[in-house]
Structures are given as C-alpha cells and as structure tokens.
Design a protein around this motif. Structure first.
Motif, PDB file in Angstrom:
ATOM      1  N   LEU A  42       0.862  -1.176   0.000  1.00 30.20           N
ATOM      2  CA  LEU A  42       0.000   0.000   0.000  1.00 30.20           C
ATOM      3  C   LEU A  42       0.897   1.223   0.000  1.00 30.20           C
ATOM      4  N   HIS A  43       0.474   2.267  -0.694  1.00 31.60           N
ATOM      5  CA  HIS A  43       1.220   3.528  -0.654  1.00 31.60           C
ATOM      6  C   HIS A  43       1.248   4.016   0.789  1.00 31.60           C
ATOM      7  N   SER A  44       2.403   4.400   1.292  1.00 33.32           N
ATOM      8  CA  SER A  44       2.556   4.755   2.704  1.00 33.32           C
ATOM      9  C   SER A  44       1.676   5.924   3.118  1.00 33.32           C
ATOM     10  N   VAL A  45       1.376   6.841   2.196  1.00 33.14           N
ATOM     11  CA  VAL A  45       0.496   7.956   2.551  1.00 33.14           C
ATOM     12  C   VAL A  45      -0.910   7.458   2.840  1.00 33.14           C
ATOM     13  N   LEU A  46      -1.362   6.466   2.074  1.00 38.32           N
ATOM     14  CA  LEU A  46      -2.689   5.900   2.304  1.00 38.32           C
ATOM     15  C   LEU A  46      -2.739   5.100   3.600  1.00 38.32           C
ATOM     16  N   ALA A  47      -1.579   4.758   4.148  1.00 37.83           N
ATOM     17  CA  ALA A  47      -1.526   4.095   5.453  1.00 37.83           C
ATOM     18  C   ALA A  47      -1.670   5.099   6.582  1.00 37.83           C
ATOM     19  N   GLY A  89     -15.640   2.935   3.141  1.00 37.33           N
ATOM     20  CA  GLY A  89     -15.713   1.603   3.721  1.00 37.33           C
ATOM     21  C   GLY A  89     -14.494   0.750   3.424  1.00 37.33           C
ATOM     22  N   ALA A  90     -14.621  -0.552   3.665  1.00 35.11           N
ATOM     23  CA  ALA A  90     -13.494  -1.480   3.536  1.00 35.11           C
ATOM     24  C   ALA A  90     -13.140  -1.781   2.085  1.00 35.11           C
ATOM     25  N   LYS A  91     -14.123  -1.832   1.204  1.00 30.15           N
ATOM     26  CA  LYS A  91     -13.884  -2.310  -0.159  1.00 30.15           C
ATOM     27  C   LYS A  91     -12.901  -1.444  -0.952  1.00 30.15           C
ATOM     28  N   PRO A  92     -12.990  -0.106  -0.936  1.00 28.28           N
ATOM     29  CA  PRO A  92     -11.971   0.684  -1.640  1.00 28.28           C
ATOM     30  C   PRO A  92     -10.576   0.492  -1.070  1.00 28.28           C
ATOM     31  N   ARG A  93     -10.474   0.235   0.221  1.00 27.56           N
ATOM     32  CA  ARG A  93      -9.170  -0.025   0.831  1.00 27.56           C
ATOM     33  C   ARG A  93      -8.586  -1.335   0.288  1.00 27.56           C
ATOM     34  N   LEU A  94      -9.426  -2.359   0.212  1.00 25.00           N
ATOM     35  CA  LEU A  94      -8.976  -3.632  -0.339  1.00 25.00           C
ATOM     36  C   LEU A  94      -8.558  -3.480  -1.793  1.00 25.00           C
ATOM     37  N   LEU A  95      -9.318  -2.688  -2.537  1.00 29.55           N
ATOM     38  CA  LEU A  95      -8.979  -2.477  -3.945  1.00 29.55           C
ATOM     39  C   LEU A  95      -7.648  -1.761  -4.095  1.00 29.55           C
ATOM     40  N   MET A  96      -7.407  -0.706  -3.281  1.00 32.47           N
ATOM     41  CA  MET A  96      -6.149   0.027  -3.392  1.00 32.47           C
ATOM     42  C   MET A  96      -4.964  -0.865  -3.008  1.00 32.47           C
ATOM     43  N   ILE A  97      -5.131  -1.725  -2.006  1.00 30.81           N
ATOM     44  CA  ILE A  97      -4.058  -2.653  -1.653  1.00 30.81           C
ATOM     45  C   ILE A  97      -3.807  -3.602  -2.819  1.00 30.81           C
ATOM     46  N   PRO A 152      -1.260  15.113  -8.150  1.00 27.54           N
ATOM     47  CA  PRO A 152      -2.197  16.131  -8.618  1.00 27.54           C
ATOM     48  C   PRO A 152      -3.222  15.592  -9.593  1.00 27.54           C
ATOM     49  N   ALA A 153      -2.987  14.392 -10.141  1.00 29.36           N
ATOM     50  CA  ALA A 153      -3.933  13.768 -11.052  1.00 29.36           C
ATOM     51  C   ALA A 153      -4.656  12.644 -10.316  1.00 29.36           C
ATOM     52  N   PRO A 154      -5.708  12.058 -10.903  1.00 29.91           N
ATOM     53  CA  PRO A 154      -6.353  10.915 -10.261  1.00 29.91           C
ATOM     54  C   PRO A 154      -5.364   9.775 -10.066  1.00 29.91           C
ATOM     55  N   ILE A 155      -5.566   8.984  -9.016  1.00 31.56           N
ATOM     56  CA  ILE A 155      -4.737   7.796  -8.819  1.00 31.56           C
ATOM     57  C   ILE A 155      -4.886   6.868 -10.013  1.00 31.56           C
ATOM     58  N   ILE A 156      -6.121   6.693 -10.449  1.00 28.97           N
ATOM     59  CA  ILE A 156      -6.393   5.877 -11.620  1.00 28.97           C
ATOM     60  C   ILE A 156      -6.494   6.798 -12.835  1.00 28.97           C
ATOM     61  N   LYS A 157      -5.488   6.713 -13.703  1.00 28.44           N
ATOM     62  CA  LYS A 157      -5.412   7.597 -14.859  1.00 28.44           C
ATOM     63  C   LYS A 157      -6.357   7.164 -15.965  1.00 28.44           C
TER      64      LYS A 157
END
Length: 305
Positions: free
Chosen positions: A37-42, A88-96, A165-170
C-alpha cells in the motif's frame, strides 16, 4: 493488548478468523508474496461512511488526503453519472490490490480480472449475486474509486508537496453490461497515474496479505493495521511514543463524535489489528496508547516481482 489465539465455537466467525490468522502468522515463515500500500494511504484513509459532500478531506499530521467524487458514463442513460466518494473497507482492499499488482509486475497498468466474482475471491471476499448481494455492493465502490480524483498532499513546513495532482487511476477500460438492468460498469483494466506509480515505488509499505484478508470486513481495523505497520518501525522515543485518545479519534474516529464511544471501539479495533501483527509493541497507558519500536509485520527482504 494482543490476545493469544485459540479455537472456540462460541466466538463470532470474524473474531475466530482473526485468531486463526494470528496462529498461522506466528507459526509460519512469512508468505512468499507480499501485499503493498502507498505509505500515505496508510496514514490517511478513505471515509468510513458515505460523506454528505462531493469532497472528502482527511488530515493526519503533515499528510492530507482529498477525495473528490467523479463521473462514469452510464450506457443505459447515455450520459456521465456522478458516482460518489468511495467509502468503507472495499476501496481499501482495492487500493491494496492495485498497489500490490503494480509492485509485483512493476507496471502501472493492472489487469483487474475476467469477472467481478473472480476478483472478489482473490481478495478473500464472499461472493453473492442479486441487486443486494456482495457483487453489486463491491462493484459500486469500485466504480466510485475508478471515477474519483484523489490527491495526496505532504506539508513540508516551508512548502507543500502535492504527491498526486492527477487521479490515482489515470485510465481504465470498461465492459458495458449485457443485462440492461445493470447500470454500473466494471473496469477490466486499470492504469495508475504516472506520478502515483513513481511515488508508490519509493513509498510502498509491505503488508502481510493474510492479515489483510483477516481484517477484510473492517475498514477501521485495516486502517489501524496499516498505520501500525508504517508507524511502529519509525518510533524514535527512547521510552516509546505516546499517542493520545484525542489524536487517535482525529485519525480513526471522525465518524464517532462521543469520545467514550470511540475509545471503546478503538480498543476493540486495536486488539483485532494487533492479533495479526504479533511483533507490534503497543500498550494502553493513561490518556492513550504507547507505541514501542517494533519489527515490521513482514520482512522487506522478500520482494515482489
């Protein structure tokens, strides 16, 4: 604050899964594959509940996370439709999952999978169909994340750096549903933004995938586990670092207004996270918790891809 694992038919299934995972982690070497996981998201996570506004701002010390709702094209309506902020939990699981796959393949483009159910099974989630089933709920959160704009900002005292500065998902390719009653879309391939991918390679936080699967139903427990994984190896105080209940509530309880209620929830959540992080040195002290310098939850020597 940790508890020893044992099998008891009277304990809830969620708690038993965590206890079983603790025994597995303590009894075996680290798994061959890591989660990342990106450390900032942690340090700054998505909201626990659906926000009332299109923009969600989360601050933790020098880190800030801003999530803004975006649009996806609705094939049935033939126009873009606002998706809402992921929560909720699901976006966190997706980002991981996305961070893990990007690190494993060393590519910003990730193949999400041939079907929603296959992807959910890979994450260890139960799969059920129907308009109120887990597939529909999971798909909605994935669409929200795919459409959202997420900014990561670091305050460096004399300046502020926008890490993304852009979306995480380009970019993402989508399949239009064959059933006209299915209004949501499913991304089949996701491309992370170049800047997010580059910072991910420098700031990827290694996690134990078994712990993530054990905590899959609790967004707060996932947040506490990933925060401890990032924070405990950085403890500098000779006697440890104290964190007040007020600071913990600001970070992990923005949706809980009552301090006593938050403290009760946080103690339970800490026990869950610590159960799958046996190396963690955390104990409750008057006014908050004390963090002791600890080994990471998984060895960095085991690398992805």
């Amino acid at each position: 604050m940790t508890e020893s694992g044992n099998t008891n038919s009277n304990v809830p299934a969620t708690i038993q899964r965590i206890l079983d995972t603790r025994m597995e982690i303590m009894g075996e070497e680290n798994p061959e594959e890591l989660a990342f996981l990106h450390s900032v998201l942690a340090q700054c996570g998505f909201p626990y509940r659906e926000p009332a506004t299109r923009d969600y701002i989360r601050e933790n010390g020098a880190m800030s996370l801003i999530v803004s709702a975006g649009h996806l094209f609705d094939q049935a309506l033939k126009k873009p439709v606002l998706q809402g902020v992921p929560y909720g939990a699901k976006p966190r699981l997706l980002m991981i999952h996305l961070c893990t796959e990007a690190m494993r393949t060393q590519s910003a483009t990730i193949s999400v999978g041939d079907s929603m159910s296959a992807f959910m099974k890979e994450l260890g989630l139960n799969v059920s169909g129907g308009s109120h089933g887990s597939i529909a709920r999971f798909k909605e959160q994935l669409n929200r994340l795919a459409a959202s704009r997420v900014q990561l900002i670091m305050n460096l005292e004399d300046r502020a750096t926008v890490l993304n500065p852009a979306p995480i998902i380009k970019q993402f390719d989508v399949w239009f549903p064959t059933d006209p009653r299915q209004k949501t879309l499913w991304p089949s391939e996701v491309t992370l933004s170049g800047e997010f991918f580059e910072t991910l390679k420098r700031h990827a936080l290694p996690l134990d995938p078994r712990a993530i699967r054990a905590l899959q139903h609790s967004a707060r427990a996932i947040d506490v586990y990933t925060w401890l994984a990032h924070r405990l190896v950085r403890v500098r105080g000779k006697g440890g670092d104290r964190v007040s209940w007020q600071s913990l509530q600001s970070q992990f309880g923005p949706d809980i207004s009552d301090t006593k209620n938050f403290k009760r929830h946080m103690i339970i959540t800490l026990k869950q996270a610590l159960a799958v992080y046996p190396q963690a040195k955390v104990r409750q002290v008057p006014g908050g918790i004390l963090l002791g310098k600890s080994a990471p939850p998984i060895r960095k020597a085991i690398s992805a891809g």
